[in-house]
Design an enzyme around this catalytic site. Structure first.
Site, mmCIF file in Angstrom:
data_model
loop_
_atom_site.group_PDB
_atom_site.id
_atom_site.type_symbol
_atom_site.label_atom_id
_atom_site.label_comp_id
_atom_site.label_asym_id
_atom_site.label_seq_id
_atom_site.Cartn_x
_atom_site.Cartn_y
_atom_site.Cartn_z
ATOM 1 N N LYS A 101 -13.014 -37.884 -23.286
ATOM 2 C CA LYS A 101 -11.982 -38.186 -24.296
ATOM 3 C C LYS A 101 -10.985 -37.043 -24.204
ATOM 4 O O LYS A 101 -11.253 -35.931 -24.664
ATOM 5 C CB LYS A 101 -12.582 -38.272 -25.696
ATOM 6 C CG LYS A 101 -11.536 -38.611 -26.759
ATOM 7 C CD LYS A 101 -12.165 -38.693 -28.126
ATOM 8 C CE LYS A 101 -11.269 -39.290 -29.194
ATOM 9 N NZ LYS A 101 -9.878 -38.888 -29.199
ATOM 10 N N ARG B 18 -9.818 -52.218 -34.173
ATOM 11 C CA ARG B 18 -10.994 -51.371 -33.930
ATOM 12 C C ARG B 18 -12.201 -52.281 -33.914
ATOM 13 O O ARG B 18 -12.844 -52.499 -34.923
ATOM 14 C CB ARG B 18 -11.187 -50.389 -35.089
ATOM 15 C CG ARG B 18 -10.182 -49.308 -35.130
ATOM 16 C CD ARG B 18 -10.490 -48.314 -36.236
ATOM 17 N NE ARG B 18 -9.309 -47.525 -36.508
ATOM 18 C CZ ARG B 18 -8.931 -46.475 -35.776
ATOM 19 N NH1 ARG B 18 -9.668 -46.057 -34.769
ATOM 20 N NH2 ARG B 18 -7.831 -45.837 -36.071
HETATM 21 P P1 AMP Z 1 -8.871 -41.231 -32.089
HETATM 22 O O1 AMP Z 1 -7.415 -40.911 -31.893
HETATM 23 O O2 AMP Z 1 -9.680 -40.069 -32.555
HETATM 24 O O3 AMP Z 1 -9.079 -42.513 -32.867
HETATM 25 O O4 AMP Z 1 -9.477 -41.564 -30.638
HETATM 26 C C1 AMP Z 1 -8.985 -42.572 -29.817
HETATM 27 C C2 AMP Z 1 -7.946 -42.013 -28.879
HETATM 28 O O5 AMP Z 1 -8.531 -41.221 -27.856
HETATM 29 C C3 AMP Z 1 -7.208 -43.063 -28.086
HETATM 30 O O6 AMP Z 1 -6.183 -43.649 -28.836
HETATM 31 C C4 AMP Z 1 -6.657 -42.281 -26.924
HETATM 32 O O7 AMP Z 1 -5.414 -41.713 -27.282
HETATM 33 C C5 AMP Z 1 -7.623 -41.127 -26.770
HETATM 34 N N1 AMP Z 1 -8.360 -41.106 -25.510
HETATM 35 C C6 AMP Z 1 -8.589 -39.999 -24.772
HETATM 36 N N2 AMP Z 1 -9.310 -40.276 -23.681
HETATM 37 C C7 AMP Z 1 -9.562 -41.603 -23.698
HETATM 38 C C8 AMP Z 1 -10.276 -42.490 -22.840
HETATM 39 N N3 AMP Z 1 -10.890 -42.066 -21.748
HETATM 40 N N4 AMP Z 1 -10.328 -43.804 -23.194
HETATM 41 C C9 AMP Z 1 -9.731 -44.256 -24.328
HETATM 42 N N5 AMP Z 1 -9.039 -43.458 -25.171
HETATM 43 C C10 AMP Z 1 -8.957 -42.144 -24.879
#
Ligand code: AMP
Length: 558
Positions: A249, A416
């Site tokens: 991530k 989601r």
């Molecule tokens: P959050 O912003 O905490 O809801 O986490 C989701 C976000 O992680 C996504 O919207 C992407 O911007 C980010 N992200 C980073 N790496 C990845 C990945 N390998 N696959 C999907 N999302 C990712």
């Protein structure tokens, strides 16, 4: 269409807080709207003039609005400001000004939605010398031809403070109800167009068939699929199944890249077009992505050009709004984009393909180039130990954590759905003292709605501010907070108040930043209320030292 009709709708909507009732009121109204103005009417009910993805703004803030009201009515600035202060709502002040206007009415014709939209769109397009005066004139022209009630809503709309409570869900259900079409189809069309105005017109003219025909259009962003949370690796496997894909991530900015021949367009997750701001992504995609047409998603991560080490998100976020010295910034904080999904390829949507197939397509068209374009690092496993090691590897590589993805799932825009989960270390919370607040505006005028937080500095015995909290509170909590703080107010200046430090709250946040804005030298990014800490006295609130430690441990990780 007469704007007055829309105002009647606003008033009916404001008279209830029940979502179902609001949906019915809006549905009834939409049935009678001509298709030509339907897109504008839909946007205006949500308090917008432009669809979300068009980055246009009227660009008239409160101070210019006061000028426009003055110009339209001849009422003095002092009076307007006095009325504004009384209710905290410049819309109300405009309404009073129209009532007591000292100038002859310029227009006798009733104000129409078409005229409103046309003037505001013109105002948004203005550039160059004289822009401010012209904007004020365009808004003044609208106010001059409006009735007091109309002026109230015009002002609120322009300032982005309409707040009649019509959100995306209500619009979706109202369109579905008004025209007898499936709400899921309405929503799908919205996720692909990001514009309920277009969707409504299509439904009215072509019914469900029209909705089914909606496709991704290159150059127009679609709503991205969002992630849910996993508690730990085990929980993640249980939710997405075994085996699953686990990916780094990355801590950066989500980008949705549209490639249309030689043209490359870059959108953020909030649908902002940042093509100009990130020239290296454009070059990178042209060089490394072998497809005539595609829509791919990834995370752009900033790095230190000297060491190659990843930089925290806050560094590249500075590039998002940048208008000048773009190339210079691109050199100082370059980005590397790691692609992880594909939703469109050579004329075909790929959203319904299983994730593992999409990833294969993506790998076929993306040829990674170091420090420019990559593919998200991934393992496919059923093994908890291997997954745990991969998670630790991601943290060691200074990324945020991992994503766990269901291999068979399709891409579901805008939602989601639990096809992908995020796993990251839990952020510690802080117990802080409220030392000040601000009265809200519009519907929140009766509450204190923004709270100044402070930590303790045992050395000086002082409380030092570290941020402002305005989110994470329910209406009941705003009410409670107001009740608790009101008797503690020691001084009041405009909308700002100072309070005796008595209330301790537990606060979550996204990140701690260094910042000269607050006395502590730190600022919490997006602080949110977790709970009241009635069990803690001010003397037990967290110290500056703890804030510093948390900042440092975070900085070490990123
Ligand atoms: P959050 O912003 O905490 O809801 O986490 C989701 C976000 O992680 C996504 O919207 C992407 O911007 C980010 N992200 C980073 N790496 C990845 C990945 N390998 N696959 C999907 N999302 C990712």
């Amino acid at each position: 269409m007469e704007y007055g009709k829309l105002v009647e709708l606003y008033q009916k909507l404001e008279a209830t807080t029940k979502k179902l009732e609001m949906t019915d009121i809006l549905a009834e109204f939409l049935k009678g709207v001509e298709p030509e103005v339907l897109p504008e009417v839909i946007l205006l009910t949500m308090g917008r003039i432009f669809p979300e993805w068009e980055q246009k703004e009227v660009g008239v803030a409160a101070n210019l609005m006061v000028q426009a009201i003055k110009k339209a009515t001849g009422v003095s600035e002092d009076d307007i400001i006095k009325w504004w202060k009384e209710t905290g709502d410049l819309g109300d002040a405009a309404s009073s000004a129209i009532k007591s206007r000292r100038q002859a009415v310029l227009f006798k014709k009733p104000l129409t939605v078409e005229m409103l939209v046309s003037n505001l769109r013109k105002a948004a397009e203005l550039e160059g010398p004289g822009t401010i005066e012209k904007k004020v004139s365009l808004v003044a022209e609208l106010l001059a031809s409006s009735k007091p009630e109309e002026a109230r809503y015009i002002v609120r709309t322009i300032l982005g403070e309409l707040r009649v409570g019509v959100g995306e869900g209500i619009v979706r259900d109202a369109i579905s109800k008004a025209f007898g079409v499936d709400a899921n189809l309405v929503e799908r069309a919205y996720y692909l167009t990001c514009d309920y105005g277009i969707v409504a017109k299509l439904v009215k003219e072509e019914g469900e068939e029209g909705l089914k025909k909606v496709k991704i259009e290159l150059g127009r962003p679609i709503k991205v699929m969002l992630a849910q949370k996993a508690k730990d690796i085990k929980d993640g496997f249980e939710k997405v199944g075994r085996p699953c894909a686990i990916e780094f991530k990355y801590d950066g900015m989500r980008v949705q890249v549209h490639k249309k021949g030689d043209e490359v367009i870059v959108f953020t997750r909030r649908l902002e077009n940042v093509t100009k701001q990130f020239p290296e992504i454009v070059h990178g995609v042209k060089e490394c992505v072998k497809a005539k047409e595609c829509v791919i998603e990834g995370e752009a991560v900033g790095y230190n050009p000297k060491t190659g080490e990843p930089l925290p998100f806050q560094m590249i976020s500075r590039r998002i709004k940048r208008k000048y010295e773009i190339e210079e910034m691109a050199k100082q904080i370059p980005t590397e984009t790691f692609f992880f999904d594909i939703v469109y390829l050579e004329g075909k949507e790929t959203m319904s393909l299983p994730f593992e197939e999409r990833r294969k397509l993506l790998s076929k068209i993306v040829t990674p180039k170091e420090k420019l374009i990559g593919l998200a690092k991934q393992v496919i496993t059923s093994d908890e130990k291997e997954a745990e090691e991969f998670y630790q590897e991601a943290l060691k590589a200074k990324q945020e954590g991992v994503m766990l993805k269901n291999l068979k799932a399709k891409y579901q825009p805008g939602t989601r759905v639990g096809y992908m989960l995020k796993l990251k270390p839990i952020m510690e919370t802080l117990d802080l003292v409220i030392v000040g607040a601000e009265w809200g505006e519009g519907k929140r005028a009766k509450w204190l709605s923004s709270f100044l937080l402070a930590c303790r500095d045992p050395e000086s015995g002082k409380l030092l501010t570290v941020g402002k909290m305005a989110t994470g509170l329910t209406e009941a909590q705003f009410e409670e907070m107001t009740q608790r703080l009101k008797p503690l107010i020691t001084s009041e200046k405009g909308r700002k108040v100072e309070v005796k430090p008595k209330v301790v709250v537990e606060v979550g946040y996204q990140e701690i930043q260094k910042s000269p804005k607050y006395e502590s030298g730190f600022a919490l990014r997006f602080p949110r209320l977790i709970r009241f800490r009635d069990d803690k006295s001010v003397e037990e609130a967290d110290t500056l030292e703890r804030v510093r430690k948390l900042y440092e441990s975070e900085a070490r990780r990123v």
